[in-house]
Design a protein around this motif. Structure first.
Motif, short mmCIF file in Angstrom:
data_model
loop_
_atom_site.label_atom_id
_atom_site.label_comp_id
_atom_site.label_asym_id
_atom_site.label_seq_id
_atom_site.Cartn_x
_atom_site.Cartn_y
_atom_site.Cartn_z
N ASP A 119 1.00 -1.03 0.11
CA ASP A 119 0.02 -0.14 0.00
C ASP A 119 0.88 1.27 -0.19
N ASP A 121 0.54 3.75 1.63
CA ASP A 121 0.61 4.19 3.33
C ASP A 121 1.40 3.12 4.13
N HIS A 229 2.61 -0.04 8.47
CA HIS A 229 1.34 0.51 7.61
C HIS A 229 0.47 1.40 8.35
N LEU A 231 -2.38 2.21 8.35
CA LEU A 231 -3.93 1.86 7.96
C LEU A 231 -4.93 2.80 8.68
N LYS A 235 -3.60 9.28 7.47
CA LYS A 235 -2.46 9.22 7.01
C LYS A 235 -1.51 9.93 7.24
MN LIG Z 1 -3.10 1.00 3.61
#
Ligand SMILES: [Mn+2]
Ligand SMILES: O=c1ccn([C@@H]2O[C@H](COP(=O)(O)OP(=O)(O)O[C@H]3O[C@H](CO)[C@@H](O)[C@H](O)[C@H]3O)[C@@H](O)[C@H]2O)c(=O)[nH]1
Length: 479
Positions: A119, A121, A229, A231, A235
């Motif tokens: 990802d 992020d 991460h 998540l 962000k």
């Molecule tokens: Mn993510």
């Protein structure tokens, strides 16, 4: 002699094996591009031997395409309208599948034999090339429901057949969470039971806020984390960062854990040191470009000097997503990576850290840290433990220079997702009062342009056109 041949053969196999494997990420808008850039930089910093690929969609601005091409081997545009008609119809009925279907495009990268999707992020904390020893579909458990895997990090084998089956699955069954993770979990439904080798250790996908829920485990295992991460809805690029203190702004709102703050600081240090200078360099090149010299992108990320870019910033003489470097690119215009990459700078300045065992800040999250005159974060304590050794301790807060000077630093440590990106700002070392926030200066569209995008079906469902944003606007209007 025979052995030598064997060895040579082995090396050849090894080399070609590396070049047909890639780390892949996705960014459908300029905001997520910020994450992709930091991720790409972190993979470079840890000397991956694999290719770096970023999938983008038409919404991504020309500027960001150019910047991405400095870090990634391939910048590949994918367009949902390319999907088969039945998928397109399903997509129109369920707009939330948009980003989901975009992620699935990674299976179309069949010029690679194996890939690791990350990802945008995520942030890599050490070399993770060993992931390529795993097979499809390997992933780490989701912290919220460990019988499901988290789709932020996974190993896969590109295949048009699998891609088609996934799209069919999306059209037939949708996704139980409305996004890619639900879809992928129901497609690779045997993940939780069939083969333990497909369970990646959690250190390959450590949620930045997991320590919050299970601190002792974090204390025990956190030091070996390899991928973090971010998540969830907040962000790293939604925060503000003070380069003087090396910290995201924290006014004690209490909504972000100590560990999370440390990870955020690390993300921002990479951004500040390595990504902002890319903006500056590109701005400089644009200013000094000779008349008639147009910089545009091929899939290989090489500027082509003699052709005009199309509206989406791609070379007119290359199809979007073309894999070949532009043929008419003069040698001298090749991108500076890796020769002038910030990584090399960091390696040089690393040596200027006086204390033995000093490490570059991008490789660590320990503290306390001090900034040397060379501008490098050195760890004066040089703990022998890995980068997270101190995460469970109390962070030594640097003297808030901004506060001391009565600066306007009263914002709480809260994400401001709707804050526009200003990544084009002056990346030179900021003065004590300066705080960096990423604002979407590069993407301010006129109302006419926004309307045109809507009418063309190019809707940023997760970004400015998200339901929450529209609702905010309605609320503001009604008030
Ligand atoms: Mn993510
Ligand atoms: O507007 C968007 C939204 C997402 N992405 C890409 O899709 C990824 C997933 O979105 P993200 O916001 O990172 O989701 P998470 O907060 O990580 O939430 C979880 O749920 C998602 C939807 O199922 C999964 O994709 C994630 O892997 C999972 O961790 C991002 O990292 C990007 O690569 C975009 O490019 N643009």
């Amino acid at each position: 002699m025979g052995q030598k041949h064997e060895m040579v053969g082995h090396v050849i196999v090894l080399v070609s094996g590396l070049s047909d494997q890639a780390f892949v990420t996705l960014a459908t808008n300029d905001m997520y591009c910020q994450g992709a850039l930091v991720l790409g930089q972190s993979l470079r910093n840890h000397r991956t031997t694999r290719k770096l690929v970023v999938l983008i969609t038409p919404q991504v601005s020309r500027l960001l395409r150019v910047i991405l091409s400095r870090l990634f081997d391939e910048v590949i545009e994918v367009d949902l309208t390319d999907s088969a008609d039945y998928i397109h119809l399903a997509f129109l009925k369920r707009p939330e599948l948009g980003v989901t279907l975009t992620k699935l495009h990674c299976w179309t990268l069949t010029h690679y034999s194996k890939c690791v999707f990350l990802d945008a992020d995520t942030l890599v904390l050490s070399n993770v090339d060993e992931l390529f020893a795993r097979t499809e579909l390997s992933a780490a458990p989701d912290p919220g429901w460990p019988d499901c895997f988290n789709s932020g990090v996974f190993v896969f084998r590109p295949s048009l057949e699998t891609h088609g089956l996934l799209l069919q699955h999306a059209a037939d069954h949708g996704s139980f969470d409305g996004a890619d993770q639900g879809l992928l979990n129901s497609f690779f439904s045997s993940w939780s039971t069939a083969d333990i080798h497909k369970h990646l250790p959690f250190i390959y996908n450590l949620s930045s806020n997991t320590a919050y829920t299970y601190s002792p485990a974090f204390k025990q295992f956190g030091s070996s984390a390899k991928v973090v991460h971010f998540l969830g809805s907040a962000k790293p690029w939604n925060y503000k960062y003070n380069p003087q203190t090396g910290s995201v702004l924290d006014q004690g709102s209490g909504s972000v854990s100590q560990h999370q703050t440390s990870f955020l600081n690390l993300w921002w240090r990479v951004y500040h040191r390595s990504i902002l200078p890319l903006y500056e360099r590109i701005g400089h090149e644009e200013v000094h470009a000779s008349p008639g010299h147009t910089t545009c992108l091929t899939g290989g990320g090489v500027p082509c000097a003699n052709s005009a870019p199309t509206a989406d910033g791609m070379c007119a003489d290359s199809t979007p997503g073309a894999r070949e470097p532009c043929a008419n690119s003069p040698e001298g215009s090749r991108q500076p990576w890796p020769a002038e990459d910030p990584l090399e700078r960091t390696m040089v300045v690393e040596e200027s850290c006086a204390s033995p065992g000093a490490r570059h800040s991008e490789d660590m999250i320990g503290w306390p840290e001090t900034e040397t005159s060379a501008g490098v974060m050195c760890d004066p304590l040089s703990p022998a433990s890995p980068q997270f050794a101190d995460l469970t301790e109390t962070q030594t807060s640097s003297p808030p220079a901004d506060k001391a000077e009565g600066g306007p630093r009263e914002e709480p440590l809260e994400a401001s997702p709707e804050r526009p990106v200003d990544a084009t700002r002056d990346p030179s070392p900021p003065d004590a009062l300066e705080v960096i926030s990423i604002e979407e200066k590069v993407k301010v569209l006129s109302p006419e342009e926004q309307r045109r995008k809507w009418e063309e079906g190019r809707i940023d469902y997760m970004g400015k056109d998200a339901f929450a944003r529209i609702q905010e606007k309605l609320d503001r209007f009604l008030q």
